[in-house]
Design a protein around this motif. Structure first.
Motif, PDB file in Angstrom:
ATOM      1  N   GLU A 282     -20.651  -8.850 -13.670  1.00  0.00           N
ATOM      2  CA  GLU A 282     -19.781  -9.925 -14.136  1.00  0.00           C
ATOM      3  C   GLU A 282     -18.696 -10.219 -13.101  1.00  0.00           C
ATOM      4  O   GLU A 282     -18.140  -9.306 -12.483  1.00  0.00           O
ATOM      5  CB  GLU A 282     -19.144  -9.522 -15.474  1.00  0.00           C
ATOM      6  N   VAL A 283     -18.400 -11.504 -12.901  1.00  0.00           N
ATOM      7  CA  VAL A 283     -17.376 -11.920 -11.941  1.00  0.00           C
ATOM      8  C   VAL A 283     -16.004 -11.783 -12.601  1.00  0.00           C
ATOM      9  O   VAL A 283     -15.762 -12.320 -13.678  1.00  0.00           O
ATOM     10  CB  VAL A 283     -17.616 -13.365 -11.461  1.00  0.00           C
ATOM     11  N   ILE A 284     -15.123 -11.056 -11.939  1.00  0.00           N
ATOM     12  CA  ILE A 284     -13.771 -10.815 -12.438  1.00  0.00           C
ATOM     13  C   ILE A 284     -12.815 -11.873 -11.895  1.00  0.00           C
ATOM     14  O   ILE A 284     -12.031 -12.455 -12.627  1.00  0.00           O
ATOM     15  CB  ILE A 284     -13.301  -9.394 -12.048  1.00  0.00           C
ATOM     16  N   VAL A 285     -12.869 -12.108 -10.587  1.00  0.00           N
ATOM     17  CA  VAL A 285     -12.073 -13.149  -9.932  1.00  0.00           C
ATOM     18  C   VAL A 285     -13.060 -14.053  -9.205  1.00  0.00           C
ATOM     19  O   VAL A 285     -13.632 -13.660  -8.189  1.00  0.00           O
ATOM     20  CB  VAL A 285     -11.060 -12.561  -8.921  1.00  0.00           C
TER      21      VAL A 285
ATOM     22  N   ARG B  30      -1.683 -11.885  -9.941  1.00  0.00           N
ATOM     23  CA  ARG B  30      -2.033 -10.830 -10.885  1.00  0.00           C
ATOM     24  C   ARG B  30      -2.491  -9.610 -10.110  1.00  0.00           C
ATOM     25  O   ARG B  30      -3.160  -9.729  -9.093  1.00  0.00           O
ATOM     26  CB  ARG B  30      -3.170 -11.330 -11.780  1.00  0.00           C
ATOM     27  N   MET B  31      -2.123  -8.454 -10.620  1.00  0.00           N
ATOM     28  CA  MET B  31      -2.562  -7.203 -10.037  1.00  0.00           C
ATOM     29  C   MET B  31      -3.444  -6.499 -11.057  1.00  0.00           C
ATOM     30  O   MET B  31      -3.171  -6.550 -12.253  1.00  0.00           O
ATOM     31  CB  MET B  31      -1.328  -6.352  -9.735  1.00  0.00           C
ATOM     32  N   TYR B  32      -4.502  -5.898 -10.578  1.00  0.00           N
ATOM     33  CA  TYR B  32      -5.410  -5.162 -11.453  1.00  0.00           C
ATOM     34  C   TYR B  32      -5.416  -3.698 -11.051  1.00  0.00           C
ATOM     35  O   TYR B  32      -5.344  -3.371  -9.872  1.00  0.00           O
ATOM     36  CB  TYR B  32      -6.844  -5.663 -11.289  1.00  0.00           C
ATOM     37  N   GLN B  33      -5.520  -2.837 -12.053  1.00  0.00           N
ATOM     38  CA  GLN B  33      -5.746  -1.424 -11.786  1.00  0.00           C
ATOM     39  C   GLN B  33      -7.031  -1.034 -12.487  1.00  0.00           C
ATOM     40  O   GLN B  33      -7.265  -1.392 -13.646  1.00  0.00           O
ATOM     41  CB  GLN B  33      -4.614  -0.558 -12.292  1.00  0.00           C
ATOM     42  N   ILE B  34      -7.893  -0.338 -11.754  1.00  0.00           N
ATOM     43  CA  ILE B  34      -9.189   0.066 -12.309  1.00  0.00           C
ATOM     44  C   ILE B  34      -8.994   1.352 -13.107  1.00  0.00           C
ATOM     45  O   ILE B  34      -8.557   2.365 -12.576  1.00  0.00           O
ATOM     46  CB  ILE B  34     -10.222   0.271 -11.186  1.00  0.00           C
ATOM     47  N   VAL B  35      -9.339   1.287 -14.367  1.00  0.00           N
ATOM     48  CA  VAL B  35      -9.263   2.431 -15.257  1.00  0.00           C
ATOM     49  C   VAL B  35     -10.584   3.188 -15.221  1.00  0.00           C
ATOM     50  O   VAL B  35     -10.622   4.404 -15.211  1.00  0.00           O
ATOM     51  CB  VAL B  35      -8.971   1.980 -16.710  1.00  0.00           C
ATOM     52  N   GLN B  36     -11.661   2.410 -15.187  1.00  0.00           N
ATOM     53  CA  GLN B  36     -13.000   3.000 -15.183  1.00  0.00           C
ATOM     54  C   GLN B  36     -13.930   2.068 -14.415  1.00  0.00           C
ATOM     55  O   GLN B  36     -13.859   0.855 -14.563  1.00  0.00           O
ATOM     56  CB  GLN B  36     -13.477   3.145 -16.631  1.00  0.00           C
ATOM     57  N   GLY B  37     -14.782   2.656 -13.577  1.00  0.00           N
ATOM     58  CA  GLY B  37     -15.789   1.861 -12.891  1.00  0.00           C
ATOM     59  C   GLY B  37     -15.444   1.532 -11.454  1.00  0.00           C
ATOM     60  O   GLY B  37     -14.557   2.131 -10.843  1.00  0.00           O
ATOM     61  N   LYS B  38     -16.157   0.516 -10.951  1.00  0.00           N
ATOM     62  CA  LYS B  38     -16.078   0.169  -9.533  1.00  0.00           C
ATOM     63  C   LYS B  38     -16.259  -1.343  -9.404  1.00  0.00           C
ATOM     64  O   LYS B  38     -17.085  -1.939 -10.096  1.00  0.00           O
ATOM     65  CB  LYS B  38     -17.203   0.925  -8.810  1.00  0.00           C
TER      66      LYS B  38
ATOM     67  N   ILE C  87     -21.366 -11.012   1.607  1.00  0.00           N
ATOM     68  CA  ILE C  87     -20.863  -9.945   2.469  1.00  0.00           C
ATOM     69  C   ILE C  87     -19.793  -9.173   1.694  1.00  0.00           C
ATOM     70  O   ILE C  87     -18.817  -9.756   1.222  1.00  0.00           O
ATOM     71  CB  ILE C  87     -20.252 -10.517   3.767  1.00  0.00           C
ATOM     72  N   THR C  88     -19.984  -7.867   1.560  1.00  0.00           N
ATOM     73  CA  THR C  88     -19.003  -7.032   0.873  1.00  0.00           C
ATOM     74  C   THR C  88     -17.842  -6.747   1.809  1.00  0.00           C
ATOM     75  O   THR C  88     -18.027  -6.230   2.902  1.00  0.00           O
ATOM     76  CB  THR C  88     -19.642  -5.708   0.394  1.00  0.00           C
ATOM     77  N   LEU C  89     -16.626  -7.102   1.370  1.00  0.00           N
ATOM     78  CA  LEU C  89     -15.418  -6.880   2.156  1.00  0.00           C
ATOM     79  C   LEU C  89     -14.778  -5.537   1.829  1.00  0.00           C
ATOM     80  O   LEU C  89     -14.195  -4.900   2.700  1.00  0.00           O
ATOM     81  CB  LEU C  89     -14.406  -7.994   1.894  1.00  0.00           C
ATOM     82  N   ASN C  90     -14.868  -5.138   0.565  1.00  0.00           N
ATOM     83  CA  ASN C  90     -14.249  -3.886   0.142  1.00  0.00           C
ATOM     84  C   ASN C  90     -14.821  -3.468  -1.200  1.00  0.00           C
ATOM     85  O   ASN C  90     -15.330  -4.302  -1.944  1.00  0.00           O
ATOM     86  CB  ASN C  90     -12.732  -4.043   0.029  1.00  0.00           C
ATOM     87  N   VAL C  91     -14.715  -2.181  -1.504  1.00  0.00           N
ATOM     88  CA  VAL C  91     -15.113  -1.636  -2.800  1.00  0.00           C
ATOM     89  C   VAL C  91     -13.942  -0.801  -3.301  1.00  0.00           C
ATOM     90  O   VAL C  91     -13.363  -0.023  -2.540  1.00  0.00           O
ATOM     91  CB  VAL C  91     -16.393  -0.770  -2.685  1.00  0.00           C
ATOM     92  N   PHE C  92     -13.578  -0.992  -4.571  1.00  0.00           N
ATOM     93  CA  PHE C  92     -12.485  -0.240  -5.182  1.00  0.00           C
ATOM     94  C   PHE C  92     -12.996   0.477  -6.421  1.00  0.00           C
ATOM     95  O   PHE C  92     -13.818  -0.046  -7.151  1.00  0.00           O
ATOM     96  CB  PHE C  92     -11.335  -1.174  -5.579  1.00  0.00           C
TER      97      PHE C  92
ATOM     98  N   ALA D 261     -17.790  -6.936 -10.834  1.00  0.00           N
ATOM     99  CA  ALA D 261     -17.941  -5.592 -11.395  1.00  0.00           C
ATOM    100  C   ALA D 261     -19.220  -4.978 -10.846  1.00  0.00           C
ATOM    101  O   ALA D 261     -20.307  -5.486 -11.079  1.00  0.00           O
ATOM    102  CB  ALA D 261     -17.994  -5.665 -12.916  1.00  0.00           C
ATOM    103  N   GLU D 262     -19.073  -3.902 -10.097  1.00  0.00           N
ATOM    104  CA  GLU D 262     -20.221  -3.204  -9.522  1.00  0.00           C
ATOM    105  C   GLU D 262     -20.867  -2.281 -10.558  1.00  0.00           C
ATOM    106  O   GLU D 262     -22.045  -1.958 -10.472  1.00  0.00           O
ATOM    107  CB  GLU D 262     -19.749  -2.412  -8.304  1.00  0.00           C
ATOM    108  N   THR D 263     -20.059  -1.844 -11.525  1.00  0.00           N
ATOM    109  CA  THR D 263     -20.516  -1.050 -12.672  1.00  0.00           C
ATOM    110  C   THR D 263     -19.824  -1.659 -13.881  1.00  0.00           C
ATOM    111  O   THR D 263     -19.064  -2.625 -13.744  1.00  0.00           O
ATOM    112  CB  THR D 263     -20.066   0.429 -12.543  1.00  0.00           C
ATOM    113  N   GLU D 264     -20.027  -1.107 -15.054  1.00  0.00           N
ATOM    114  CA  GLU D 264     -19.193  -1.496 -16.183  1.00  0.00           C
ATOM    115  C   GLU D 264     -17.765  -1.118 -15.808  1.00  0.00           C
ATOM    116  O   GLU D 264     -17.524  -0.027 -15.286  1.00  0.00           O
ATOM    117  CB  GLU D 264     -19.631  -0.752 -17.438  1.00  0.00           C
ATOM    118  N   VAL D 265     -16.812  -2.028 -16.040  1.00  0.00           N
ATOM    119  CA  VAL D 265     -15.451  -1.833 -15.551  1.00  0.00           C
ATOM    120  C   VAL D 265     -14.435  -2.052 -16.674  1.00  0.00           C
ATOM    121  O   VAL D 265     -14.578  -2.967 -17.477  1.00  0.00           O
ATOM    122  CB  VAL D 265     -15.141  -2.818 -14.390  1.00  0.00           C
ATOM    123  N   VAL D 266     -13.410  -1.201 -16.672  1.00  0.00           N
ATOM    124  CA  VAL D 266     -12.240  -1.401 -17.516  1.00  0.00           C
ATOM    125  C   VAL D 266     -11.048  -1.518 -16.573  1.00  0.00           C
ATOM    126  O   VAL D 266     -10.873  -0.672 -15.684  1.00  0.00           O
ATOM    127  CB  VAL D 266     -12.034  -0.225 -18.496  1.00  0.00           C
ATOM    128  N   LEU D 267     -10.271  -2.581 -16.740  1.00  0.00           N
ATOM    129  CA  LEU D 267      -9.132  -2.867 -15.869  1.00  0.00           C
ATOM    130  C   LEU D 267      -7.871  -3.066 -16.688  1.00  0.00           C
ATOM    131  O   LEU D 267      -7.932  -3.532 -17.824  1.00  0.00           O
ATOM    132  CB  LEU D 267      -9.356  -4.181 -15.111  1.00  0.00           C
TER     133      LEU D 267
END
Length: 155
Positions: free
Chosen positions: A51-54, A62-70, A82-87, A111-117
């Motif tokens: 799923e596209v987040i941004v 807006r700032m996001y913090q990853i609680v779970q996932g990648k 092209i992947t620029l970064n992975v968090f 979302a590279e995995t299921e993500v909670v932000l």
């Protein structure tokens, strides 16, 4: 946000138990009171894998913090992704939106995995700047330290 994302309140008074912002090395720049204020405006968002987040072309503060996932930050060049970064948790992304007002992103965050932000909106942070003495300086020092660490580790 996409079809499966939703706004739900933070899961605990300290931005959640699995990966609170205050576990970041840069957390020392904010006081315990600052964290309590930030929690007040924080929203929890959930995204499914892929799923596209941004989306491309988004203008946001807006700032996001990853609680779970990648998540991955990607751009397109000549029709190829092209992947620029992975968090991953407990990392943050979106900090630059507090420094640079883009007319639309040249990247997207997926979302590279299921993500909670946790999402911290710029307008809420601006209210805190006016309400909490010294918060603006501490907050920008916190963001600057995050970006400094990221630049240092990317070399």
């Amino acid at each position: 946000s996409g079809s499966s994302s939703e706004d739900v309140p933070p899961s605990s008074p300290r931005l959640g138990s699995s990966a609170p912002l205050d576990v970041l090395p840069e957390a020392e720049y904010l006081t315990e009171s600052d964290w309590k204020h930030l929690v007040g405006g924080c929203k929890t968002k959930k995204y499914d894998k892929g799923e596209v987040i941004v989306p491309y072309g988004t203008t946001y503060q807006r700032m996001y913090q990853i609680v779970q996932g990648k998540v991955r930050v990607e751009t397109e060049k000549e029709g190829k992704s092209i992947t620029l970064n992975v968090f991953r948790e407990p990392e943050t992304f979106g900090e630059t939106s507090f420094f640079v007002w883009e007319k639309g992103t040249s990247y997207q965050v997926v979302a590279e995995t299921e993500v909670v932000l946790y999402a911290i909106e710029g307008h809420f942070v601006a209210i805190l700047f006016n309400m909490v003495p010294g918060f603006a300086g501490r907050f920008f020092r916190f963001l600057g330290a995050i970006l400094s660490r990221r630049i240092t580790h990317s070399k």
